[in-house]
Each structure stands twice: as structure tokens, then as C-alpha cells.
Scaffold this active site. Structure first.
Site, PDB file in Angstrom:
ATOM      1  N   GLY A 504       0.813  -1.211   0.000  1.00 15.29           N
ATOM      2  CA  GLY A 504       0.000   0.000   0.000  1.00 15.29           C
ATOM      3  C   GLY A 504       0.847   1.261   0.000  1.00 15.29           C
ATOM      4  CG  ASN A 588       3.779   7.226  11.847  1.00 14.85           C
ATOM      5  OD1 ASN A 588       4.169   6.849  12.964  1.00 14.85           O
ATOM      6  ND2 ASN A 588       2.778   8.072  11.708  1.00 14.85           N
ATOM      7  N   PRO A 589       7.162   5.725  12.717  1.00 14.47           N
ATOM      8  CG  PRO A 589       8.649   6.820  14.140  1.00 14.47           C
ATOM      9  CD  PRO A 589       7.938   6.961  12.823  1.00 14.47           C
ATOM     10  CE  LYS A 590       2.800   7.944  18.421  1.00 14.83           C
ATOM     11  NZ  LYS A 590       2.127   9.205  18.799  1.00 14.83           N
ATOM     12  CE  LYS A 658      14.093  -3.524   1.306  1.00 13.95           C
ATOM     13  NZ  LYS A 658      15.124  -4.471   1.813  1.00 13.95           N
ATOM     14  N   GLY A 659       7.376  -2.745   2.452  1.00 11.23           N
ATOM     15  CA  GLY A 659       6.111  -3.006   3.138  1.00 11.23           C
ATOM     16  C   GLY A 659       6.339  -3.633   4.505  1.00 11.23           C
ATOM     17  CD  GLU A 662       0.876  -9.192   3.624  1.00 12.12           C
ATOM     18  OE1 GLU A 662       0.346 -10.245   3.296  1.00 12.12           O
ATOM     19  OE2 GLU A 662       1.153  -8.285   2.825  1.00 12.12           O
TER      20      GLU A 662
END
Lengths: 696, 328
Positions: A504, A588-590, A658-659, A662
Site C-alpha cells: 500500500g 511512521n515509527p508509531k 518496504k512493506g 505482513e
């Protein structure tokens, strides 16, 4: 170049719709109620295989409040009918127990539900076959496995290499059927207006739902609008439309009124997809130093008789470790079972449980530390394609994880550490997930008031997509985030790819950046002269993505687990989980932490709890609610930490990301199973690791 | 819509009369199980008689040194009650180990005793079940029965009783106060619940219209040294795979007296009388605890997929008794 606005990407911006969600202002699909609404409740097949001979709806139609009872005999015909999962009410055949075979529409949900129970169906039932076996005579090699990988890949002569290998691990692993259980069950509100159809629907991609539904009803995609601003989780089960979407649209068409259809939790175990059970044989050959000489990974899995879904279980093995002689295969059998589909990291999740368990067994056979074994087998290039990795930091993750976890000096002897009545052990496993990117379109408008509006038919299924797109757009526009508004979750917006395959942010973010760049150029060209209506620019990333350089692009991670196994009862709890990931630049680390920790929690749940139990007599998944299908509760998740290593990969996308949706679930189950072996000396190769497999 | 009447009873006698007048009526306590079963279509009462304001919601000490617990006491309140925690720790632990905080806040003592089995087949109206529909058959015997009975079951039914609280009450030897059509009476636990035999639709010995008004714990000083150990797949919010409630009275290294009951093994909270008998007068050693467990479990007739419950129960009992014996 210097910028005047500090970068938002990289900061832990709170969810932009967080307040709406916690105050109840955010509306989910089921909460939309158009005027003149009616309610639909499906009728489900009570046999697992057979044909519907007759349906008696007399009593139903007499029931107060009932508007219609629709089944194969009186349903409108769909324009496109491939006989598959979405050909709802188009055939008298029953392919699995729980399949939608009818629908009752009434003035209220209660009336529809009660009346649906009055439908009398006469079946010509046939003997069903619902049991996956590695020796099933119906096993075959599918053309491709999800989404388009070859079913089998062979390099060299793995049988000869295994015969010659001084050290061989040969083991069979199995994983049960598992069901996606997002908090929000699937729901669709369908309303026709002449030739136009509007769906308020809970999904992972409004554009894809629009296109699929339009084709089924034989209309141009422009006539269908799918609205899904907020989605309460999906995990893949909302990636493609399931039969309820078609059923709602079909029922609304038949009765000429808007229809609301909510899938119940119980129904989800039949109609919204699940992870296939797998049986996997892994054979690893190695030299005395632990260097792999042969890798054979064979998977056996199931699909329904009406749709071929072949999970890509052994595909991650193709790029994880090198060996001169390798074979990876998939065999599928079509059973009288519900249709499996995507569940968080399909392929990687069950496949890496087997491979990373086998690697642990190999480490023991070679008397090597399992971290060291993996480091020794780190390939230079993608073992299958020979392509260079755009970046591969598995070793960095293993080393950083080992350091943080306190791995050094670990005594490999199994079954010797006691803490009170607990046997304690530690385990490690690698994680990986491919980096995908799909074409998307986006637009951005400079509003006269100095704000920007970004539009893209992206989906935020709880991941934080809306928030990270806001950050990405803000940076691309060199504007503060509070001047950027992102509109997503509506097929009327520029067409976008799915929230699936962990792609996404990469797919949508690329489109958003390109649209923002185009807008800045346009503004530049106008020399700051903004017309009253604002200025808009858009972008389509099809060409950019088609033209990208060929690399092997994957994210990696290392997971470490400490477990305690009760010596009296065999109860196993994960005392500590640590995941270290290398996934490009973290936007976004959160929200990223939530994705990693959420994935690892789901992996813990898979390792210790989750199993959909097939009822052989009736042919359905028996434990079809959250009281019986156990997902981890807070008490199961004791100490869980997710970290990431810095990764600067210029070959990905404008964000360098990178995603991350998952990868967190990949490898967790193996790390826990390996820790259970270290704790007890018992190797559990069949998930979940429940106490009956350990009690003595 | 499936309509049903709702009435709030004002006193026990009126509640009993209300139920006697309407054949398909049921009492409503916290509703944590009953409402689920109505939603699933397992039961379809024509009327609910709300007894939450009838049954006492207080815990009182009795003249004989016991405790009288109103049937309307919420599970959370029972588990938190200081006298229960001090004198009958196994009961507080049992209640706390069940369900979730929200459910315990609603669930009542009376309702907890009368909750129905969570056997998958019982809860799925699309399948046969002798308990739900007498004579329709029991698919669990050949089907999924990992969580079901190993002792006291019949060919007609292999269901287990789901309550944790009831296991502690059975171990303690609790008197259940019942208001019925013919007045008030008491039923002693174990003895409230019945084995399935050929009538698995009957969970208890209660007659239609009977209302549990209170449970009375006996004075049992050694129950201050008692414990409830629940074994479960999920760390919280899961029914017992096996559970043990035990109280131990040890003097000079010898077991003077004990109380033991098991959950998750049978259609009833299973009082382990054979194990108790084997233990009384024996040395308080692991070997004797194991012998006592074996004495009880010799009666077990596990099904093909739940044989693991035999060693599991043995281990848990030995462990629990050992820990009690070691407790100063």
C-alpha cells in the site's frame, strides 16, 4: 537542497482519523443506512456437496415483514458467470457447507433472520471429501501459485545432492486451517439508482471491488461506486470481494430497494476465506560446516471445487538460502471445503514456519548456533533469479536481535533450564516478505486557502495508511501536515491498488509523490498565481513501475522468542518476543511499530492457539466463533518488542520504504516452536503447539 | 422477529409462580450465557423472568461458621469478598479464572451454576445434539471431542460442565437453596448436577420452575489452605481443559482431611471421592498424591482424542496437593 519544513516522514505522527475513531464519528460500512433500507440475511447450505432439488419459501413469504426470498430458482442471472465463488445463486450445485444458497430480504434484521430460518431446502446430498492428505489421489500441480509464481522450481539434482550430503534433515511439518478474524466482520450496503450501484462496503480496495462487481453485473465500472472510508481490519480477507458483496447487490436489484447485509462471525468461517491447511516436507542437505548443499521443500494444500487458490507456501524458500541443488513444489487438492484465500503473508507464513523449523533442526544436527547457521548461508544474490538484492540486511537483523535479546552464550542443550515449574528455552527464526509495488493514480489540489487535498482510492484497514500518506504528501509538497488532507476509501477517487501484499504505502505513496511533484511544477510555472478554484495535478505510476530496474526486492527480519512450558501441564506461553526488521525507511515509527507488533502477536497466536477444526462428518469448520477459535488474548502477549535497523535502499520508491504489514507474522511461529524444543527437547512440527502435544 | 415477554419478579415466590404459569419461560440472571444461547437459536423462551432483584446480592456469615451467598451476587463481588478470599481461597480463584472482567461483573452465582455446556455441537443448531434435541444423536463421540468428557459420560452425551465456580463449590460440599413450587428446599453439591445417562437434556436435578436463591458454604477451616488450578489453552478467557479445586488438612505430615473436585472432565463438576478416600490418613507425599489421583482416574474412559486429559489431570492434582502441603 535545504527545505524550510522539517520532514514529516520518519516522525511518529498520530493517526489523523484517531479522534474520529475513538469518539465514534468514523463510520463503518454497516453504519450507513440509506432511505427505504431493507435487510438481507443469507441462507447457507446445510450439506457439503450436492445439488439443491427444491426450495420451499411459502412460509418465508408469509412471514410478516418479508419482502423477498431469493434463490437459484428465482435469482436474477449475472452477466458474467464463471461458476466460481462469486457466481452467487447462479447454480443449484452446493460446493461446500455454509455456501450462500439463498437470501431473505425483510423490513428489519430480526425479521430477515427469523424468516431465513424458515426456508426449507431439499438437497440431493453427495458424499463429501474434506480431508487434506499428502497422499490424496486428487493432488495435482497447479499452473501457478498465488499470485503468479511457477508451482515447481528445480535447480540441479537435489536428490543426488541429498544422497551425498553428510548431514540431512528430513521432516514433515503441518499447519492447520486458520481464519482471518478482523474486529469488523464484512458488511455491504447496496443501493441501486437506475443503472448505477453504490456500495458501502468493508474492503481492502474500493477500486478492485468496483471492477469485480461491475463485471459481474455487466456494467461499466463508472456505474459502480464503492465507499469505504474506514475499515476495521482485513488481514487479506477483505482483499477481494467475497460472495456477500454480490449477494447484497443482487438482492437490492431484485427488491428495488437498498439492502444491508452483515456477515456474522459464524458465517465468516465459511464465506470470507481462510488460510489453507498445509502439509510440508522439508529436506535440507549440508556439509559439516552447515553450508547448505541441497534444499527440497514440498507443500500439499487445499482449495475448494469452485475456485483454485494455491497458496505460495514454498516460494519464500526460493530466495532465502542458496544451495546448488534445490527443488520447491506445490500440490493442490480440490475438496468440498470453503474457498481459501489470503491471510496475512500467505505463503510466507506457513512456509517459513516449516523452513525455519528445519533450519533449527539443521543447526542442531551440525552442532552450530542457529544464528551462525543462517549467517553462513547468507546468499550474495537472489539464489533463484541471480539478481542482486536491492538490499538484504538479514544478517544485521540477526546480529542486532541477538545482541538485544541476550543470545550470546546460549547453551544449546535442550530441556535443561528450569524456572520454578517452567521449562524455559529460546529460539530464533528469520522473517522475510517481498517488496511489491503496483500502479496507482493520485491527484492533489492546491486549495485557495493554502491547504492541499490529496485524493486516491487507497484503503486504511487500520494500518495507518491515511496518516502515512498525509506525511508523504506533506514532505513532497514541502508543507506542514496540518495543511494536507488525504481522501481515501472511495472508488470515485483516482484508481489505486489494494491494501494487500504489504504494498500500500509503496504503491500509493509513489503516486502521491508524483502528483505532488506535478503540482509543485504547475504552481512553479504559474509563478504563485493561484486561480480562485485552486490548481490540481495528477499522476499515474503505471509507466514508472513498468520501467523500474530489475532487483530482488525483499524485506527481512529476525525474531527471537523465549518460552516457558509448564512441566506438569504442557501449557506453553511466550515469555518474551523480540523482532528486528530491515524494511527500508520507516515512514511512521508509531504506526510501523503497531504493524510489526500486531504481526508478531498474530504469529504468536498461530504458534500456540489458532486452528480451524474441520468437522469430517458435516464438512464445515466447527469452532466458528471467537470463544472456540482462540486468538491470543492480552494475557498471552507478555513482553513483545519490535525494532528496526536503518536501511537506505535507493531502488525501491520515492520514500525508500518496504512493506511492513505482513513481515511481522513471518517466522514468529518457527521462533516459538524452536524455543519450545530448546525448552523441552520436544520438536513440535504440527501447529498449534497446544498442551496435549507436550503433556506427559 | 421472535418476540418474548420480559418480566421483573419482585420476590422468589412470585418468580416461581410466574414460571409455573408459563411453560416456556426462563429465569434471567446476568444473561451472559442465556442471551448468547437465544441469539444462537439454541433456546427460544417465550418469557424471561428477571430474578436479579429477587435473589439476594449479599454474602453473610452463618451462625455455624459458614457463608450464605445470595444467588444474585455478581461473580466479581464474590471473588473480591474478603471472607471468601481468606477462608475459601479456592472459590475466589475459581471465579476469577473464569470468563473476563466484564462478564464476571454481570454473571450471577445462580446463573453460573446453571450455565450450559460449550460443546460445539450443542451450540450449533444446524447439527444434531441429544442435549439440545433429545434423540437426535451425538456427533461429538465420532467428531471433535478434544475438550469433552473422559469420565461419567454416556453414549448419548460427552459434554462437560463449563463452570469454574461450580468445581470449587462441589469440592467444598455446598448447600444450594432452592425455591420451588412446593416450597423451599436444599440440594447438596455435588448432587445438583447430574450425569447425562440417557437424558442429557437434563443438566441438573432441579424441577421446572425451581429457582436457586442462595448457596451456603459449610464451615471448613482447612479450606483456608485451598487452591484452584485451571489448565487452559489460552492464558485468559478460555474454558478449562482440566481444572482442580483442592483443600488439604495436613498434621504431622499426614493428611487428616481433604476436598478435591475436577472441572473439564465430566458432565458435572466432578467430586473426587475416591481420591479423597485414598488420601485420608496417608502421608502427605507426592507418591501418595499420585496414588490418590490414580484411584480416581481408574474410572476414566477417555475418548480417542482426549486421552491426554488423564495424565494432565493426574499431574495437576499432584502438583496442586504438593503445593498445598508445602504451604505453611
Amino acid at each position: 537542497m535545504t527545505t524550510t519544513t522539517p520532514s514529516s516522514v520518519g516522525s511518529g505522527l498520530d493517526r489523523v482519523e484517531g479522534l474520529d475513531k475513538v469518539t465514534g464519528r468514523a463510520r463503518y460500512a454497516f453504519e450507513y443506512s440509506p432511505r427505504d433500507l431493507a435487510y438481507a440475511v443469507p441462507v447457507q447450505a446445510a450439506v457439503a456437496r450436492g445439488e439443491i432439488r427444491a426450495v420451499d419459501v411459502d412460509a418465508v413469504l408469509k412471514y410478516p415483514g418479508v419482502i423477498a426470498a431469493i434463490w437459484y430458482g428465482n435469482a436474477p442471472r449475472l452477466a458474467s458467470d464463471d461458476g466460481g465463488e462469486l457466481a452467487v445463486l447462479q447454480s443449484p450445485r452446493v460446493a461446500y457447507r455454509g455456501q450462500y444458497i439463498g437470501v431473505v430480504v425483510a423490513e428489519t434484521l430480526q425479521d430477515a433472520r427469523e424468516a431465513a430460518g424458515l426456508v426449507r431446502v431439499e438437497y440431493a446430498a453427495e458424499r463429501h471429501d474434506v480431508e487434506l492428505r499428502a497422499d490424496h489421489p486428487g493432488l495435482y500441480r497447479p499452473e501457478v501459485v498465488n499470485p503468479d509464481f511457477p508451482a515447481d522450481v528445480e535447480q540441479g539434482d537435489p536428490d543426488a545432492a541429498l544422497a551425498a550430503a553428510p548431514i540431512v534433515v528430513d521432516a514433515v511439518y503441518s499447519t492447520p486451517a486458520e481464519h482471518n478474524n478482523p474486529m469488523e466482520p464484512h458488511a455491504t450496503v447496496a443501493a441501486w439508482d437506475g443503472d448505477g450501484l453504490t456500495l458501502h462496503d468493508s474492503n481492502q480496495g474500493a477500486s478492485a471491488v468496483r471492477d469485480t462487481v461491475a463485471a459481474l453485473f455487466g456494467m461499466p465500472p463508472a456505474n459502480v461506486r464503492v465507499i469505504s472510508p474506514h475499515v476495521g481490519g482485513g488481514f487479506g480477507s477483505k482483499g477481494l470481494p467475497h460472495p456477500h458483496v454480490v449477494l447484497a447487490a443482487l438482492a437490492a436489484k431484485q427488491v428495488g430497494r437498498p439492502v444491508k447485509l452483515a456477515v456474522t462471525r459464524q458465517q465468516m468461517f465459511a464465506v470470507t476465506g481462510y488460510r489453507t491447511p498445509t502439509i510440508q516436507r522439508v529436506r535440507l542437505g549440508a556439509d559439516a560446516g552447515g553450508r547448505l548443499t541441497a534444499i527440497v521443500h514440498e507443500a500439499f494444500e487445499q482449495s475448494s471445487t469452485i475456485k483454485e487458490f494455491a497458496e505460495q507456501t514454498t516460494v519464500p524458500t526460493r530466495m532465502m538460502y542458496a544451495a546448488p541443488d534445490r527443488r520447491t513444489t506445490h500440490r493442490l487438492v480440490r475438496l468440498d471445503v470453503p474457498t481459501p484465500s489470503w491471510m496475512r503473508a500467505p505463503g510466507e507464513t506457513p512456509g517459513m514456519f516449516a523452513l525455519e523449523s528445519a533450519m533449527d533442526e539443521l543447526a542442531i544436527a551440525c552442532r552450530l548456533d542457529p544464528v551462525e547457521l543462517r549467517i553462513r548461508n547468507e546468499p550474495e544474490t537472489d539464489p533463484e533469479s541471480g539478481l542482486p538484492f536491492s538490499s538484504r540486511n538479514l544478517v544485521a537483523c540477526l546480529r542486532e536481535g541477538a545482541r538485544r535479546f541476550g543470545w550470546a552464550g546460549r547453551d544449546p542443550a535442550p530441556g535443561v533450564r528450569r524456572r520454578g515449574r517452567l521449562l524455559v528455552g529460546t529460539g530464533v527464526a528469520a522473517s522475510t516478505y517481498p517488496v511489491y509495488r503496483r500502479p496507482s493514480r493520485a491527484s492533489v489540489r492546491a486549495e485557495p486557502d493554502g491547504r492541499f487535498t490529496v485524493r486516491i482510492a487507497a484503503a486504511d484497514i487500520g494500518t495507518g495508511a491515511r496518516t502515512v500518506l498525509t506525511q508523504i504528501a506533506a514532505d513532497a509538497l514541502r508543507a506542514p501536515v496540518d495543511r494536507v488532507r488525504v481522501e481515501i476509501g472511495d472508488s470515485a477517487l483516482p484508481t489505486a491498488s489494494l491494501a494487500g501484499g504489504s504494498m500500500g504505502t509503496a504503491s500509493w505513496g509513489t503516486a502521491v509523490v508524483r502528483a505532488c511533484e506535478a503540482l509543485l511544477e504547475e504552481l512553479d510555472r504559474r509563478g504563485g498565481d493561484l486561480p480562485a478554484g485552486g490548481v490540481e495535478a495528477d499522476a499515474d505510476t503505471s509507466e514508472e513501475i513498468r520501467g523500474q530496474r530489475r532487483f530482488a526486492r525483499h524485506a527481512f527480519g529476525a525474531q527471537f522468542a523465549e518460552v516457558g512450558v509448564d512441566v506438569d501441564t504442557g501449557e506453553t506461553r511466550a515469555l518474551r518476543l523480540l523482532g528486528v526488521f530491515a524494511a527500508g525507511r520507516i515512514v511512521n515509527p508509531k504506526t510501523a511499530r503497531s504493524q510489526f507488533v500486531g504481526g508478531m502477536t498474530m504469529g504468536l497466536s498461530m504458534a500456540l492457539l489458532e486452528e480451524s477444526v474441520m468437522d469430517r462428518e458435516f464438512g464445515d469448520y466447527l469452532n466458528h466463533d471467537l470463544a472456540q477459535y482462540h486468538v491470543a488474548a492480552c494475557a498471552d502477549v507478555r513482553d513483545i518488542e519490535a525494532l528496526w535497523v536503518e536501511e537506505d535502499d535507493p531502488h525501491l520508491n520515492p520514500m525508500g520504504s518496504k512493506g511492513i504489514g505482513e513481515i511481522g507474522i513471518v517466522g514468529t511461529a518457527a521462533a516459538i516452536a524452536n524455543a519450545v524444543h530448546h525448552a523441552t527437547g520436544v520438536r513440535i512440527r504440527d501447529l498449534p503447539i497446544r498442551l496435549d502435544k507436550l503433556v506427559r | 422477529m421472535r418476540p418474548f415477554a420480559y418480566r421483573r419478579a419482585t420476590d422468589a415466590r412470585a418468580a416461581v409462580a410466574a414460571l409455573s404459569e408459563q411453560p416456556n419461560a426462563m429465569y434471567l440472571g446476568g444473561g451472559t450465557n442465556l442471551v448468547d444461547l437465544m441469539r444462537l437459536g439454541v433456546i427460544a423462551p417465550e418469557a424471561l423472568v428477571d430474578v436479579t432483584r429477587v435473589a439476594s446480592d449479599t454474602v453473610e456469615e452463618t451462625a455455624g461458621g459458614g457463608l450464605l451467598i445470595g444467588a444474585g451476587v455478581r461473580n466479581s463481588d464474590l471473588a473480591a469478598h474478603p471472607v471468601v478470599r481468606r477462608r475459601y481461597p479456592m472459590l475466589a480463584q475459581a471465579v476469577l479464572s473464569g470468563a473476563s472482567g466484564q462478564i464476571r461483573n454481570m454473571a450471577t452465582v445462580g446463573g453460573n451454576l446453571l450455565q450450559r455446556t460449550r460443546c460445539s455441537y450443542f451450540q450449533d443448531v444446524s447439527k444434531p445434539c441429544n442435549k439440545r434435541q433429545p434423540g437426535s444423536g451425538c456427533p461429538a463421540v465420532e467428531g471433535d471431542h478434544r475438550n469433552l468428557a473422559i469420565i461419567g459420560h454416556s453414549a448419548a452425551c460427552v459434554a462437560t460442565h463449563p463452570s469454574d465456580m461450580a468445581v470449587a463449590l462441589a469440592a467444598l460440599g455446598t448447600s444450594v437453596h432452592v425455591e420451588g413450587r412446593h416450597g423451599a428446599r436444599q440440594v447438596t453439591m455435588p448432587g445438583l448436577h447430574r450425569l447425562p445417562g440417557g437424558e442429557p437434556d437434563r443438566d441438573t436435578v432441579l424441577d421446572p420452575g425451581d429457582l436457586i436463591t442462595a448457596v451456603e458454604l459449610p464451615a471448613l477451616p482447612f479450606a483456608a489452605r485451598s487452591r484452584y488450578r485451571k489448565v487452559r489453552d489460552r492464558a485468559s478467557f478460555a474454558f478449562a481443559v482440566v481444572s482442580v479445586a483442592a483443600a488439604l488438612d495436613v498434621a504431622g505430615g499426614v493428611v487428616r482431611d481433604c476436598r478435591i473436585a475436577f472441572g473439564g472432565l465430566a458432565h458435572v463438576p466432578w467430586r473426587a471421592e475416591l481420591a479423597e478416600e485414598a488420601l485420608r490418613g496417608s502421608p502427605a507425599t507426592e507418591a501418595e498424591f499420585a496414588r490418590a489421583a490414580d484411584a480416581e482416574l481408574a474410572r476414566a474412559r477417555p475418548l480417542p482424542e482426549n486421552g491426554f486429559k488423564v495424565p494432565l489431570t493426574r499431574n495437576v492434582l499432584v502438583r496442586t496437593l504438593t503445593e498445598l502441603a508445602e504451604t505453611p
